[in-house]
Scaffold this active site. Structure first.
Site, short mmCIF file in Angstrom:
data_model
loop_
_atom_site.label_atom_id
_atom_site.label_comp_id
_atom_site.label_asym_id
_atom_site.label_seq_id
_atom_site.Cartn_x
_atom_site.Cartn_y
_atom_site.Cartn_z
N LYS A 153 0.85 -1.20 0.00
CA LYS A 153 0.00 0.00 0.00
C LYS A 153 0.88 1.25 0.00
O LYS A 153 1.45 1.63 1.02
CB LYS A 153 -0.91 0.04 1.24
CG LYS A 153 -2.02 1.06 1.06
CD LYS A 153 -2.52 1.71 2.32
CE LYS A 153 -1.76 2.93 2.73
NZ LYS A 153 -1.82 4.09 1.82
N GLY A 206 6.83 5.13 8.29
CA GLY A 206 5.97 6.30 8.38
C GLY A 206 6.13 6.96 9.73
O GLY A 206 7.19 6.86 10.37
N THR A 208 5.67 7.96 13.73
CA THR A 208 5.67 7.19 14.98
C THR A 208 4.24 6.98 15.46
O THR A 208 3.90 5.90 15.97
CB THR A 208 6.53 7.94 16.03
OG1 THR A 208 7.86 8.02 15.52
CG2 THR A 208 6.55 7.21 17.36
N VAL A 210 1.45 6.57 13.63
CA VAL A 210 0.81 5.43 12.94
C VAL A 210 1.55 4.14 13.29
O VAL A 210 0.93 3.08 13.40
CB VAL A 210 0.73 5.67 11.41
CG1 VAL A 210 0.15 4.46 10.70
CG2 VAL A 210 -0.14 6.89 11.12
N GLY A 211 2.85 4.22 13.54
CA GLY A 211 3.60 3.05 13.99
C GLY A 211 2.98 2.43 15.25
O GLY A 211 2.89 1.21 15.38
N GLU A 228 9.81 1.38 10.77
CA GLU A 228 10.83 2.39 10.51
C GLU A 228 10.12 3.72 10.62
O GLU A 228 9.32 4.08 9.75
CB GLU A 228 11.44 2.15 9.13
CG GLU A 228 12.82 2.77 9.00
CD GLU A 228 12.75 4.20 8.52
OE1 GLU A 228 12.77 5.09 9.41
OE2 GLU A 228 12.65 4.42 7.33
N CYS A 262 13.53 10.81 7.00
CA CYS A 262 13.59 10.36 8.40
C CYS A 262 15.01 10.43 8.95
O CYS A 262 15.21 10.47 10.16
CB CYS A 262 13.02 8.95 8.53
SG CYS A 262 13.68 7.83 7.32
N GLU A 352 9.82 15.88 15.04
CA GLU A 352 10.27 15.74 13.65
C GLU A 352 9.56 16.81 12.80
O GLU A 352 8.33 16.78 12.68
CB GLU A 352 9.92 14.34 13.16
CG GLU A 352 10.49 14.04 11.80
CD GLU A 352 10.31 12.58 11.39
OE1 GLU A 352 9.23 12.02 11.65
OE2 GLU A 352 11.26 12.01 10.82
P1 NDP Z 1 1.81 8.37 8.03
O1 NDP Z 1 2.52 7.59 9.05
O2 NDP Z 1 0.42 8.81 8.27
O3 NDP Z 1 1.81 7.58 6.62
C1 NDP Z 1 2.66 6.50 6.29
C2 NDP Z 1 1.85 5.39 5.65
O4 NDP Z 1 0.94 4.85 6.61
C3 NDP Z 1 1.00 5.84 4.48
O5 NDP Z 1 0.95 4.82 3.50
C4 NDP Z 1 -0.35 6.02 5.12
O6 NDP Z 1 -1.42 5.93 4.21
C5 NDP Z 1 -0.38 4.87 6.09
N1 NDP Z 1 -1.35 5.03 7.18
C6 NDP Z 1 -1.86 6.18 7.68
N2 NDP Z 1 -2.75 5.90 8.66
C7 NDP Z 1 -2.79 4.56 8.76
C8 NDP Z 1 -3.53 3.67 9.59
N3 NDP Z 1 -4.39 4.10 10.50
N4 NDP Z 1 -3.33 2.35 9.44
C9 NDP Z 1 -2.46 1.89 8.52
N5 NDP Z 1 -1.76 2.68 7.70
C10 NDP Z 1 -1.92 3.99 7.82
O7 NDP Z 1 2.68 9.60 7.70
P2 NDP Z 1 2.16 10.99 7.10
O8 NDP Z 1 2.16 10.83 5.65
O9 NDP Z 1 0.89 11.47 7.69
O10 NDP Z 1 3.30 11.96 7.61
C11 NDP Z 1 3.19 12.53 8.91
C12 NDP Z 1 4.54 12.65 9.55
O11 NDP Z 1 5.10 11.34 9.71
C13 NDP Z 1 5.58 13.39 8.74
O12 NDP Z 1 5.44 14.74 8.86
C14 NDP Z 1 6.83 12.83 9.34
O13 NDP Z 1 7.10 13.46 10.56
C15 NDP Z 1 6.48 11.39 9.60
N6 NDP Z 1 6.91 10.49 8.52
C16 NDP Z 1 8.03 9.80 8.68
C17 NDP Z 1 8.48 9.00 7.65
C18 NDP Z 1 9.71 8.21 7.75
O14 NDP Z 1 10.36 7.97 6.73
N7 NDP Z 1 10.07 7.76 8.93
C19 NDP Z 1 7.79 8.92 6.38
C20 NDP Z 1 6.58 9.67 6.32
C21 NDP Z 1 6.18 10.42 7.36
P3 NDP Z 1 -2.10 7.25 3.60
O15 NDP Z 1 -1.07 7.97 2.82
O16 NDP Z 1 -3.15 6.73 2.75
O17 NDP Z 1 -2.59 8.04 4.79
#
Ligand code: NDP
Length: 450
Positions: A153, A206, A208, A210-211, A228, A262, A352
């Site tokens: 996804k 993604g 923390t 959503v982690g 991660e 990140c 972050e």
């Molecule tokens: P998210 O953690 O929301 O998104 C990462 C992935 O998780 C996307 O594919 C997203 O889908 C999916 N996701 C979101 N909500 C859920 C859920 N409830 N259950 C399962 N999967 C889900 O990151 P954001 O895009 O909102 O970014 C927010 C912040 O996160 C950034 O500003 C940054 O601080 C951090 N981040 C860190 C990253 C890293 O590399 N460590 C990468 C991206 C973000 P969808 O796009 O459809 O919402």
């Protein structure tokens, strides 16, 4: 429901896609489940050959995919080419790793015990928008090498490169159903993958926040998870460092990918005795960073991913920063490279930002540097700049972080493990360690009696 995909540099729509829901997610998991026994049974050599073909196809279509990624993420084209080059390298690496993921033979009374690395089954891969195909490949490579089938996804904002990859997967001869890409919301498709009883593992990159949801959701079925997550990495500059080199490379360590990384070294810790000299050189180097149109070959920093994200980034800069660079006006989610002086207690140093904002923080001595660098809930990456080899090693061992570089700001290599300490997550991607996250160890005892 349709999804409109935008170009962040122009705010113009570049695609309209159908979004998957729970039903489509269940169908994709069923397809992956059906394909699993066949894929698992493909001999290691043949699986390696298929992955090698995929790597070659990514190389052959490198320019096309880099253009897709550049338009969808707003990435400078030069950087996008590098990332897609790495995607091919990742598939090459795991093509070669398939038949080198050895078990052990262990002496045991009245026989011998052997370990085997078995695939997990169907794995769900949830990836973000900052390095869409790159991060997807870090998971796809080892998952496929180990014999798993996958449901991937991509982030809603950046699904286009993953959709193109799905076509190349079939062209490479990897059977239908082995790789399934679903465009849909995290809260719907992602959530369903996390809870689905037939999904054995979630590989997630993604936030923390959503982690935490992934861990919580996975508890119901005791799913394996690799997380991660975010970072707040320190770039530690000691007084005995090559200050010119450290200052010249520091902008790219935090402003690259518009800071949406990140591993961004967004806390720059500088020893007080050289603070002013370093800050002047850092500002001078930042003035040279070229922010602009992603399609321009010489552009180094593009726009942020979305209007909403730009608001979040802007909220971290209150008051007048010590430096604010230039960025295009008009359409596009632009944000200038920004440098602020801070203490480690300020919000800009604790959370972050995920944008081109660097916080410069002074420190007294080595102990103070280690204390400040470790005073964060995150622990993903970081750098140490010093000419003293013993200090470099001492500080590297003292920092609670997963990936460090000395006199360099690069963290990510295909052949080395990558992942975080503390709330930056757990599990390792890339390198041979990446295979451990997509396989189980099975122990078999063979009696020699008889
Ligand atoms: P998210 O953690 O929301 O998104 C990462 C992935 O998780 C996307 O594919 C997203 O889908 C999916 N996701 C979101 N909500 C859920 C859920 N409830 N259950 C399962 N999967 C889900 O990151 P954001 O895009 O909102 O970014 C927010 C912040 O996160 C950034 O500003 C940054 O601080 C951090 N981040 C860190 C990253 C890293 O590399 N460590 C990468 C991206 C973000 P969808 O796009 O459809 O919402």
């Amino acid at each position: 429901m349709t999804l409109t995909v935008l170009n962040p540099a122009t705010e113009e729509p570049i695609a309209e896609l159908e979004q998957a829901g729970v039903e489509e997610t269940d169908e994709a998991v069923a397809r992956a489940n059906e394909a699993y026994p066949g894929w698992r049974a493909v001999s290691p050599t043949d699986r390696g050959t298929l992955l090698r073909r995929l790597a070659t196809l990514v190389e052959e279509h490198g320019e096309e995919i880099a253009q897709i990624e550049s338009r969808n993420v707003g990435k400078p084209i030069a950087g996008a080419r590098g990332e897609i080059g790495m995607v091919a390298q990742v598939f090459h690496f795991y093509a070669g790793a398939v038949d080198k993921h050895y078990g052990q033979t262990i002496p045991a009374a009245a026989g011998v015990a052997a370990t085997f690395r078995e695939p997990l089954g169907v794995v769900g891969l949830i990836v973000p928008w900052n390095f869409p195909l790159n991060i997807a490949s870090w998971k796809l490579g080892p998952a496929l090498a180990c014999g798993n089938t996958v449901v991937l996804k991509p982030a809603e904002l950046t699904p286009l490169s993953a959709l193109r990859l799905a076509e190349l997967v079939l062209e490479a001869g990897i059977p239908e159903g082995v790789v399934n890409v679903l465009v849909g919301k995290g809260s719907v498709v992602g959530q369903r993958l996390i809870e689905h009883p037939d999904v054995a593992k979630i590989g997630f990159t993604g936030s923390t926040e959503v982690g935490r949801l992934v861990m919580r959701g996975a508890a119901g079925t005791i799913k394996r998870v690799t997380l991660e997550l975010g970072g707040k990495s320190a770039n530690v500059i000691f007084e005995d460092a090559d200050l010119e080199r450290a200052a010249a490379s520091a902008p790219y360590a935090v402003f690259d990918n518009a800071g949406q990384d990140c591993c961004a070294r967004s806390r720059i810790l500088v020893q007080k005795s050289v603070y002013d000299r370093f800050l002047d050189a850092f500002i001078a180097a930042t003035k040279g960073v070229k922010v602009g149109e992603p399609a321009d070959e010489s552009t180094e920093v593009g726009p942020l991913i979305s209007a909403q994200h730009r608001e979040t980034v802007a909220s971290f800069v209150d008051g007048e920063p010590v430096f604010r660079g230039e960025a295009p006006g008009g359409r596009g989610f632009w944000f200038p490279c920004t440098i602020v002086e801070a203490t480690n207690d300020d919000r800009v140093a604790r959370e972050e930002v995920f944008g081109p904002v660097a916080a410069v923080i002074p420190f007294e001595d080595e102990a103070d540097a280690v204390r400040i660098a470790n005073d964060t809930p995150f622990g993903l990456s970081g750098s140490i700049w010093t000419r003293d080899g013993a200090r470099a090693l001492r500080v590297a061992r003292a920092l609670d972080t997963g990936v460090l570089s000395v006199n360099s700001n690069s963290s990510v290599r295909v052949q080395t493990p990558f992942g975080g300490f503390k709330q930056s997550g757990f599990g390792r991607e890339l390198g041979m360690q990446g295979l451990d996250g997509y396989s189980e160890v099975k122990t078999v005892f063979i009696s020699t009696e008889g």
